[in-house]
Design an enzyme around this catalytic site. Structure first.
Site, mmCIF file in Angstrom:
data_model
loop_
_atom_site.group_PDB
_atom_site.id
_atom_site.type_symbol
_atom_site.label_atom_id
_atom_site.label_comp_id
_atom_site.label_asym_id
_atom_site.label_seq_id
_atom_site.Cartn_x
_atom_site.Cartn_y
_atom_site.Cartn_z
ATOM 1 N N SER A 262 0.815 -1.217 0.000
ATOM 2 C CA SER A 262 0.000 0.000 0.000
ATOM 3 C C SER A 262 0.848 1.267 0.000
ATOM 4 C CB SER A 262 -0.933 -0.074 1.209
ATOM 5 O OG SER A 262 -2.085 0.648 0.939
ATOM 6 N N HIS A 403 -7.688 -5.690 0.298
ATOM 7 C CA HIS A 403 -6.440 -4.946 0.450
ATOM 8 C C HIS A 403 -5.681 -5.487 1.674
ATOM 9 C CE1 HIS A 403 -4.073 -1.276 -0.040
ATOM 10 N NE2 HIS A 403 -4.203 -1.019 1.256
HETATM 11 C C1 GCU Z 1 -5.376 4.748 1.810
HETATM 12 C C2 GCU Z 1 -4.803 5.516 0.650
HETATM 13 C C3 GCU Z 1 -4.009 4.613 -0.274
HETATM 14 C C4 GCU Z 1 -3.001 3.816 0.514
HETATM 15 C C5 GCU Z 1 -3.676 3.097 1.640
HETATM 16 C C6 GCU Z 1 -2.747 2.348 2.593
HETATM 17 O O1 GCU Z 1 -6.383 3.897 1.374
HETATM 18 O O2 GCU Z 1 -5.851 6.139 -0.005
HETATM 19 O O3 GCU Z 1 -3.352 5.370 -1.261
HETATM 20 O O4 GCU Z 1 -2.310 2.934 -0.329
HETATM 21 O O5 GCU Z 1 -4.371 4.028 2.444
HETATM 22 O O6 GCU Z 1 -1.586 2.686 2.713
HETATM 23 O O7 GCU Z 1 -3.239 1.428 3.270
#
Ligand code: GCU
Length: 423
Positions: A262, A403
């Site tokens: 992420s 995710h």
């Molecule tokens: C949020 C953000 C993302 C990121 C994520 C994370 O959702 O919008 O861009 O990748 O956090 O780091 O878990």
């Protein structure tokens, strides 16, 4: 309708319109038409025909653009980097691993910052390849090993993990073991090195702390518009960890894989782009500002990310809020900066916010640069089936689920690294 009601309805409409503007698009039919900047055509229009020209002409100009306009430049270099072994145990994890905790101390302008690198290597092995990546809540969250220190730096709160008031706690020991398949990493012949990202730069819109502050001139309070945001600071921290790993005989410093999930996947990609000593990169669900193409405007967009996380990128990047089409680069070019080194881009099917298809296409378009080195990448434009990796030096998979980083993801990364990074 009288004047008063009309005025009232208009007032109600304004926030609704602002909201609508920010409603993420999750429909493929609504992805705008766009022309992706060709990774092999220079900003002056000249075509790149071989690896030598790529390295001499095109790579530096793409890197320069991302530096000045997207992630931000590092303003200078440190005065000193030093390492102190805080603790080690050759019989850690029930005799499976050698554990070390190392303090990495960075000094500049009479100021300093330190972070703790936690390293596990397979027992009685030397010169092993290693995955290096940040964790979100502290080194102690990735394992149940009671010897791993709880960090003191500012942390994001997380009630489930017992983190209140931004203070990491003992309560969260082991809460993220699911994201770090330590046993299989070690059994696969790899080491694991990790850092709590908050120690390098706390993840908040405050430039008074963390790495940035070390580099300020007198009275400076925040980076200049073309200078680094947090992602670039985290990437810089990975490079300093690599400085240490290169000195450790248990580790093969030429086989360090930058791994990240992420926002920390965005950081691992940028580390791989800016520091060619990284042997390979894994981007797990890195999404917008990571592997995903910005011009698709699917899920998270540039305006969205710059609004929610104003500290992640260079201030200059805000010029492209809602102006994706004007951006002379896209994220496939970031991926191409890793070439010819092995790169793994992975998505999760339910993680539409990160735009799996945009991540896949980005890997596909980056493959043109791998081809200059006669290395296979993601050749087709048809996405693979779920849980069916396309495995080459440049790999891609999309797995079922949300995710996250799962055992499935690690199984693929280990297999890929055994084949392409440390055969
Ligand atoms: C949020 C953000 C993302 C990121 C994520 C994370 O959702 O919008 O861009 O990748 O956090 O780091 O878990």
């Amino acid at each position: 309708m009288n004047m008063k009601t009309l005025l009232y309805s208009c007032l109600l409409l304004i926030p609704m319109m602002a909201q609508a503007q920010f409603t993420p698009n999750y429909e493929e039919q609504k992805v705008p038409n766009f022309t992706l900047p060709d990774v092999l055509v220079r900003f002056n229009g000249k075509k790149i025909k071989n690896a030598k020209k790529w390295e001499k002409k095109r790579r530096p100009e793409i890197l320069g653009f991302f530096e000045r306009t997207v992630y931000g430049q590092v303003p200078g270099s440190l005065d000193n980097v030093s390492f102190t072994l805080l603790e080690s145990d050759k019989n850690a994890l029930n005799g499976k691993a050698h554990r070390k905790q190392i303090e990495v101390l960075l000094t500049k302008n009479g100021k300093s910052l330190s972070f703790t690198l936690l390293v596990y290597t397979p027992k009685n092995r030397q010169n092993v390849p290693v995955f290096l990546g940040y964790n979100f809540y502290g080194n102690h969250t990735i394992t149940n090993d009671t010897m791993v220190e709880v960090p003191k730096a500012w942390s994001l709160n997380n009630e489930d993990f017992g983190v209140l008031d931004h203070i990491p706690t003992e309560k969260s020991r082991g809460v993220r073991t699911n994201r770090w398949d330590l046993n299989n990493i070690l059994e696969g012949g790899f080491g694991l090195a990790t850092i709590f990202y908050g120690e390098v730069d706390p993840d908040k819109d405050d430039f008074s702390d963390g790495l940035h502050a070390l580099f300020y001139e007198e009275e400076q309070e925040r980076p200049h518009p073309e200078e680094w945001g947090s992602i670039a600071a985290w990437a810089f921290g990975l490079s300093r960890a690599l400085d240490y790993l290169e000195t450790d005989p248990d580790i093969d410093g030429t086989k360090v894989i930058a791994f990240g999930h992420s926002r920390l996947g965005k950081a691992s990609l940028w580390a791989g782009a800016t520091d060619e000593r990284f042997a390979a990169v894994v981007s797990n669900n890195s999404g917008c500002g990571g592997a995903a193409l910005s011009k698709r405007q699917f899920g998270e967009t540039i305006a969205r990310i710059n609004t929610n996380f104003p500290h992640w990128f260079a201030t200059n990047f805000k010029e492209y809020n809602e102006k994706e089409m004007e951006l002379p680069v896209d994220q496939h070019q970031l991926l191409a900066l890793i070439a010819p080194r092995p790169l793994y881009v992975a998505s999760a099917h339910e993680d539409q916010w990160a735009d799996p298809r945009g991540e896949f296409l980005s890997a596909h378009y980056a493959s043109a640069v791998y081809q200059l080195y006669t290395i296979n990448g993601v050749e087709t434009m048809a996405m693979p089936q779920l849980n069916t990796p396309m495995m080459n030096a440049l790999s891609y998979h999309i797995r079922t689920g949300i995710h996250d980083v799962t055992a499935y993801d690690w199984e693929q990364y280990i297999r890929w690294a055994q084949k392409y990074v440390a055969p």
